[in-house]
Design a protein around this motif. Structure first.
Motif, short mmCIF file in Angstrom:
data_model
loop_
_atom_site.label_atom_id
_atom_site.label_comp_id
_atom_site.label_asym_id
_atom_site.label_seq_id
_atom_site.Cartn_x
_atom_site.Cartn_y
_atom_site.Cartn_z
N ASN A 232 40.79 36.31 30.51
CA ASN A 232 41.56 35.27 31.19
C ASN A 232 41.53 35.54 32.70
N LEU A 234 43.07 34.05 35.29
CA LEU A 234 44.37 34.06 35.98
C LEU A 234 45.13 35.35 35.71
N GLU A 235 45.19 35.74 34.44
CA GLU A 235 45.93 36.95 34.08
C GLU A 235 45.30 38.20 34.70
N THR A 236 43.97 38.26 34.66
CA THR A 236 43.28 39.44 35.19
C THR A 236 43.44 39.55 36.70
N SER A 237 43.26 38.44 37.41
CA SER A 237 43.37 38.47 38.87
C SER A 237 44.81 38.71 39.31
N THR A 238 45.78 38.16 38.58
CA THR A 238 47.19 38.39 38.91
C THR A 238 47.56 39.86 38.72
N PHE A 239 47.07 40.44 37.63
CA PHE A 239 47.33 41.86 37.39
C PHE A 239 46.73 42.72 38.51
N GLN A 241 46.15 41.81 41.61
CA GLN A 241 46.98 41.61 42.81
C GLN A 241 48.18 42.55 42.81
N LYS A 242 48.89 42.59 41.70
CA LYS A 242 50.09 43.42 41.60
C LYS A 242 49.76 44.91 41.70
N SER A 245 48.75 45.81 45.38
CA SER A 245 49.93 45.84 46.24
C SER A 245 50.77 47.08 45.99
N LYS A 258 49.97 40.46 51.67
CA LYS A 258 49.36 39.55 50.69
C LYS A 258 48.10 40.20 50.13
N ASN A 260 44.69 38.80 48.29
CA ASN A 260 43.89 37.66 47.86
C ASN A 260 42.78 38.14 46.94
#
Length: 272
Positions: A232, A234-239, A241-242, A245, A258, A260
């Motif tokens: 997925n 979205l899930e992979t890129s969101t993970f 990102q977190k 950070s 941020k 990206n």
């Protein structure tokens, strides 16, 4: 307005004790090290400990810069406090601060020796001498943007009151002007950290490119990745990102504004 001064030599633990002293006296506003504090909020100013040299730090603490001085004066006028606590290393220093901010004469003076034991003062001096540590009487999130890249740690202090426990947060920093020496973190180091993080995330084939944008408040990290087919996006890129950070901020103390994530290619497993 009633002005109280809290005086103690550098490294004796004034800032550590300041919130407790202010609360015991029923004072809500503190002027310390170039900043105006109300409770656990930074109302105006910039901490002297964020300056790059000892001389600039002293000038900041004494409000010698006109723009800085007017910012804090305007905030005081707007708030119109009944009482205010000024913290300084000497009688002369607190008097200069009171004059610079046009607060009038000091009504009461409290000295660190009157609120701390000899053992507490010596412990504070030891931390300053051996570790270069300074305390700012504010929660870390309140000052973070002014200390991006400076080593810092959260200090939670518990005081026993007649009605129970009282917990409040302070921040420990090692300023860049510390005699222990300065340090820098190159963009290459940030890139290598991000690439390593990406290599550990399931579903990401690799980080193709990492680049950073540097600002006074912190940095923006952008990472181009190859993602594996079947995961997925979205899930992979969101993970990622977190994780970037959290880990970069933890390792470097740099404020991450941020992250990206750019998906530049979907890779099929075992494909060439």
């Amino acid at each position: 307005m009633e002005i109280t001064a809290f005086v103690g030599k550098s490294g004796t633990g004034k800032s550590f004790k300041s919130i407790g002293v202010a609360r015991e006296l029923g004072i809500e506003y503190i002027v310390d090290d170039g900043i105006l504090i109300k409770g656990n909020k930074l109302l105006a100013g910039k901490s002297a400990k964020s300056e790059g040299s000892k001389i600039r730090a002293v000038k900041r603490a004494l409000f010698m810069d006109e723009e800085h001085r007017e910012e804090v004066r305007s905030a005081i006028l707007s708030e119109n406090p009944e009482r205010i606590l000024i913290i300084g290393t000497s009688d002369n220093m607190v008097e200069k601060i009171a004059r610079a901010l046009e607060l009038g004469e000091i009504d009461e003076r409290i000295y660190i020796e009157g609120v701390s034991t000899k053992e507490e003062i010596e412990t504070a001096r030891k931390h300053r001498r051996e570790e270069g540590k300074h305390v700012i009487p504010l929660p870390t999130f309140e000052i973070k943007k002014d200390f991006s890249g400076y080593f810092m740690d959260t200090l939670k202090v518990m005081r026993m009151k007649s009605y129970g426990q009282e917990v409040y947060e302070k921040t420990v920093v090692r300023p860049s002007f510390s005699y222990l020496g300065s340090y820098t973190i190159s963009d290459k180091v940030i890139r290598e950290i991000v690439k390593h993080i990406a290599s550990k995330v399931e579903g990401i084939e690799r980080a193709y490119r990492v680049y950073t944008e540097n600002y006074r408040e912190g940095i923006v990290i952008s990472v181009d990745i190859f993602i594996l087919n079947g995961y997925n996006i979205l899930e992979t890129s969101t993970f990622l990102q977190k994780e970037v950070s959290k880990v970069v901020e933890s390792m470097t103390s740099i404020n991450i504004l941020k992250v990206n994530v750019n998906i530049v290619k979907i890779k099929i497993k075992n494909s060439q």
